[in-house]
Motif scaffolding. Structure first.
Motif, mmCIF file in Angstrom:
data_model
loop_
_atom_site.group_PDB
_atom_site.id
_atom_site.type_symbol
_atom_site.label_atom_id
_atom_site.label_comp_id
_atom_site.label_asym_id
_atom_site.label_seq_id
_atom_site.Cartn_x
_atom_site.Cartn_y
_atom_site.Cartn_z
ATOM 1 N N ARG A 208 2.452 -1.314 -2.762
ATOM 2 C CA ARG A 208 2.219 -1.950 -1.459
ATOM 3 C C ARG A 208 3.004 -1.245 -0.352
ATOM 4 N NH1 ARG A 208 4.852 -5.468 1.293
ATOM 5 N NH2 ARG A 208 6.225 -6.047 -0.422
ATOM 6 N N LYS A 209 4.270 -0.916 -0.649
ATOM 7 C CA LYS A 209 5.093 -0.230 0.353
ATOM 8 C C LYS A 209 4.509 1.142 0.707
ATOM 9 C CE LYS A 209 8.848 -2.926 0.920
ATOM 10 N NZ LYS A 209 9.428 -3.333 2.237
ATOM 11 N N ALA A 210 3.848 1.761 -0.272
ATOM 12 C CA ALA A 210 3.267 3.082 -0.057
ATOM 13 C C ALA A 210 1.904 3.012 0.618
ATOM 14 C CB ALA A 210 3.150 3.823 -1.386
ATOM 15 N N GLY A 211 1.437 1.816 0.913
ATOM 16 C CA GLY A 211 0.169 1.654 1.620
ATOM 17 C C GLY A 211 -1.049 1.604 0.733
ATOM 18 N N LEU A 212 -0.843 1.443 -0.591
ATOM 19 C CA LEU A 212 -1.969 1.361 -1.516
ATOM 20 C C LEU A 212 -2.477 -0.077 -1.612
ATOM 21 C CD1 LEU A 212 -0.559 3.562 -4.426
ATOM 22 C CD2 LEU A 212 -2.203 4.268 -2.673
ATOM 23 N N GLU A 213 -3.772 -0.234 -1.802
ATOM 24 C CA GLU A 213 -4.335 -1.546 -2.093
ATOM 25 C C GLU A 213 -4.023 -1.829 -3.556
ATOM 26 O OE1 GLU A 213 -6.129 -4.887 -2.967
ATOM 27 O OE2 GLU A 213 -7.065 -3.132 -3.889
ATOM 28 N N ARG A 214 -3.303 -2.918 -3.816
ATOM 29 C CA ARG A 214 -2.716 -3.098 -5.146
ATOM 30 C C ARG A 214 -3.756 -3.276 -6.248
ATOM 31 N NH1 ARG A 214 1.919 -7.498 -4.580
ATOM 32 N NH2 ARG A 214 0.223 -8.622 -3.549
ATOM 33 N N SER A 215 -4.844 -3.978 -5.959
ATOM 34 C CA SER A 215 -5.893 -4.123 -6.980
ATOM 35 C C SER A 215 -6.467 -2.765 -7.356
ATOM 36 C CB SER A 215 -7.011 -5.032 -6.462
ATOM 37 O OG SER A 215 -6.551 -6.343 -6.273
ATOM 38 N N HIS A 216 -6.682 -1.943 -6.356
ATOM 39 C CA HIS A 216 -7.212 -0.599 -6.596
ATOM 40 C C HIS A 216 -6.218 0.228 -7.403
ATOM 41 C CE1 HIS A 216 -9.833 2.771 -6.001
ATOM 42 N NE2 HIS A 216 -8.933 3.459 -5.326
ATOM 43 N N TRP A 217 -4.945 0.109 -7.043
ATOM 44 C CA TRP A 217 -3.906 0.827 -7.797
ATOM 45 C C TRP A 217 -3.893 0.396 -9.260
ATOM 46 C CZ3 TRP A 217 0.375 -1.545 -10.193
ATOM 47 C CH2 TRP A 217 1.252 -0.660 -10.813
ATOM 48 N N MET A 218 -3.964 -0.911 -9.506
ATOM 49 C CA MET A 218 -3.887 -1.388 -10.874
ATOM 50 C C MET A 218 -5.091 -0.938 -11.699
ATOM 51 S SD MET A 218 -2.656 -5.119 -12.228
ATOM 52 C CE MET A 218 -4.172 -6.017 -11.931
ATOM 53 N N GLU A 219 -6.274 -0.958 -11.086
ATOM 54 C CA GLU A 219 -7.456 -0.475 -11.791
ATOM 55 C C GLU A 219 -7.320 1.009 -12.121
ATOM 56 O OE1 GLU A 219 -10.067 -1.992 -13.114
ATOM 57 O OE2 GLU A 219 -9.047 -3.862 -12.552
ATOM 58 N N ALA A 220 -6.670 1.758 -11.237
ATOM 59 C CA ALA A 220 -6.514 3.196 -11.452
ATOM 60 C C ALA A 220 -5.594 3.507 -12.621
ATOM 61 C CB ALA A 220 -5.984 3.856 -10.176
ATOM 62 N N VAL A 221 -4.551 2.685 -12.816
ATOM 63 C CA VAL A 221 -3.532 3.032 -13.813
ATOM 64 C C VAL A 221 -3.670 2.264 -15.123
ATOM 65 C CG1 VAL A 221 -1.927 3.610 -11.954
ATOM 66 C CG2 VAL A 221 -1.810 1.338 -13.016
#
Length: 310
Positions: A208-221
């Motif tokens: 979140r601090k890095a400006g990522l959408e967290r749901s999208h980040w979680m799906e990516a990893v």
């Protein structure tokens, strides 16, 4: 330690009476699965009003743990702390063991201390009864779905005989060894769970601090090395601020504490030093200090957010 099975007949609803003590979030869901399978349950609750949902499903309420045992061949317990287990099972005149008939079996699903599990096993054998320490992992979702992982310690033949009941509540039941080994397995499990919760909390806050959408980040990893059962169970809840408890944060302080304080009795050089577990315990202790001990373990992210000024 193996011994002939005191109950050669297979477990069925028609030949086994079951007792259940501990009807919190986890215990109530687990007991409900036994009732749904047709078993007769006698239950005990320190707050009788909390027993209403299980009574509506057909459970009978008893006045004391000993009374539960008098009406049961097998008594399951799912409590909060080791001192609860000691009181409920070993209390003179009112405890489960005081009311259990010869060849009765106690199955303790509480996350408790290995030494207490071994003590209770010895006390039970003195009465020609049996105990199994069988803590679980999988949270409230696993309890509702019958998909818990169960770690069993005690006599293997007794554990095998109990498997029809254990598999109503858990999709995986693993025999870990003698008395207390189930509890030791659960402590090690919690050390890993705590580390995963901390990593996931920090990952979500950083994203979140890095400006990522967290749901999208979680799906990516989630399909890579960062993916975990903890992410599957709690990732969405952590993002949504849903801290409804499956297991209380304060219980993680207890569980992690039993690991951090572990000392091998025989040799002092066997003391286990776990800096990561010590840190995670401190962070969960921070939740308790903030008045959040009754939140779910996924609420650990709230501590990381506070540290970061959120």
């Amino acid at each position: 330690m193996s011994t002939p099975n005191p109950y050669p007949a297979p477990i069925t609803p028609s030949n086994i009476r079951i007792g259940w003590i501990g009807i919190g979030v986890m215990g109530s869901a687990m007991a409900s699965r036994l009732l749904s399978a047709g078993y007769t349950l006698t239950i005990y609750a320190r707050t009788p009003s909390k027993a209403a949902p299980l009574i509506s499903l057909g459970a009978q309420l008893a006045a004391t743990p000993a009374d539960v045992a008098k009406s049961s061949d097998i008594v399951f317990t799912m409590l909060g702390h080791p001192h609860d287990v000691q009181q409920i099972i070993l209390a003179k005149d009112t405890g489960v063991l005081s009311g259990l008939s010869a060849n009765g079996v106690i199955v303790d699903h509480t996350s408790s201390h290995p030494d207490l599990a071994a003590e209770i096993f010895v006390a039970a054998r003195e009465k020609n009864c049996w105990t199994v320490d069988a803590p679980v992992s999988g949270g409230d979702i696993g309890a509702k779905n019958g998909s818990l992982t169960i770690f069993a310690g005690g006599d293997r033949e007794i554990v095998d005989w109990l498997s029809p009941l254990l598999r109503l509540m858990g999709s995986k039941v693993t025999y870990m060894g003698g008395p207390g080994r189930g509890q030791s397995c659960k402590i090690a499990n919690q050390i890993v769970v705590g580390a995963n919760l901390l990593g996931l909390s920090e990952g979500l806050v950083f994203a979140r601090k890095a400006g990522l959408e967290r749901s999208h980040w979680m799906e990516a990893v989630r399909g890579g090395a960062a993916g975990s059962k903890v992410m599957e169970l709690f990732g969405r809840r952590m993002m949504d601020g849903d801290f409804k408890p499956g297991g209380f944060a304060e219980y993680m302080v207890k569980d992690m504490g039993m690991g951090v304080n572990f000392v091998e009795e025989v040799k002092e050089d066997k003391v286990v030093v776990m800096p990561g577990a010590s840190l995670t315990k401190q962070l969960f202790s921070g939740m308790v200090a903030n008045g959040d001990g009754k939140l779910g373990t996924q609420g650990l992210i709230s501590v990381i957010e506070r540290i970061n000024g959120n």
